[in-house]
Design an enzyme around this catalytic site. Structure first.
Site, mmCIF file in Angstrom:
data_model
loop_
_atom_site.group_PDB
_atom_site.id
_atom_site.type_symbol
_atom_site.label_atom_id
_atom_site.label_comp_id
_atom_site.label_asym_id
_atom_site.label_seq_id
_atom_site.Cartn_x
_atom_site.Cartn_y
_atom_site.Cartn_z
ATOM 1 N N GLY A 230 -25.409 -71.386 -36.363
ATOM 2 C CA GLY A 230 -26.207 -72.335 -35.625
ATOM 3 C C GLY A 230 -26.411 -71.796 -34.351
ATOM 4 O O GLY A 230 -27.483 -71.935 -33.943
ATOM 5 N N ASP A 231 -25.428 -71.145 -33.663
ATOM 6 C CA ASP A 231 -25.519 -70.709 -32.377
ATOM 7 C C ASP A 231 -26.579 -69.547 -32.134
ATOM 8 O O ASP A 231 -27.448 -69.677 -31.439
ATOM 9 C CB ASP A 231 -24.253 -70.176 -31.881
ATOM 10 C CG ASP A 231 -24.274 -69.299 -30.502
ATOM 11 O OD1 ASP A 231 -24.730 -70.020 -29.508
ATOM 12 O OD2 ASP A 231 -23.835 -68.109 -30.595
ATOM 13 N N ALA A 232 -26.482 -68.603 -33.382
ATOM 14 C CA ALA A 232 -27.553 -67.680 -33.380
ATOM 15 C C ALA A 232 -29.152 -68.186 -33.706
ATOM 16 O O ALA A 232 -29.872 -67.623 -33.325
ATOM 17 C CB ALA A 232 -27.169 -66.626 -34.590
ATOM 18 N N ALA B 64 -21.297 -73.588 -36.805
ATOM 19 C CA ALA B 64 -21.750 -73.320 -35.698
ATOM 20 C C ALA B 64 -21.845 -71.729 -35.266
ATOM 21 O O ALA B 64 -22.830 -71.636 -34.553
ATOM 22 C CB ALA B 64 -20.437 -73.764 -34.830
#
Length: 147
Positions: free
Chosen positions: A34-36, A31
């Site tokens: 993934g956020d980035a 995550a």
């Protein structure tokens, strides 16, 4: 520089990163990246659409990266995910984050964490095209305005 290398491939080559077993990554690690990568994809499209002042770019980007929007997207995408992708999402959603979002419903925050884990998994496994197609499809299916 080799044109055929993905961003991930170039990062690994230039920084001499070794190969890692993706199964050993925690869902919160997935995550995190993934956020980035999701944020980078959205920011890239926002900038490509119009050269605007930074505060306008930020305001437009936030519409897509906030937990509520990610939650809507993943709910719309669930029927279109492979079994492996659903498993990655569930692991991310069920992970116990150390932090809580100040601006999001806790349920949306957990679903967004699952969405981000899926984005991280797809990126780290070299499935960038699949990741981008899911982002575009998720925006369309969830009723978010086109970027």
């Amino acid at each position: 520089m080799e044109e055929s290398l993905t961003l991930l491939g170039q990062i690994k080559r230039i920084f001499e990163c070794g190969e890692k077993d993706i199964k050993g990554y925690s869902p919160l690690t997935l995550a995190y990246i993934g956020d980035a990568i999701y944020d980078l994809a959205v920011r890239t499209v926002v900038v490509e659409r119009a050269n605007r002042p930074a505060h306008q770019l930020h305001k437009r980007t936030v519409e897509y990266v906030k937990a509520g929007a990610q939650s809507k997207m993943i709910q719309a995408l669930l029927p279109h995910l492979t079994e492996v992708e659903r498993d990655v999402y569930r692991r991310g959603r069920n992970a116990k984050p150390n932090a809580r979002s100040r601006n999001a419903d806790y349920g949306d925050y957990l679903k967004a964490t699952g969405f981000e884990a899926l984005m991280g998994y797809l990126y780290l496994t070299g499935q960038e095209e699949r990741m981008l197609c899911l982002i575009k499809k998720g925006m369309a299916l969830s009723g978010l305005a086109p970027l």
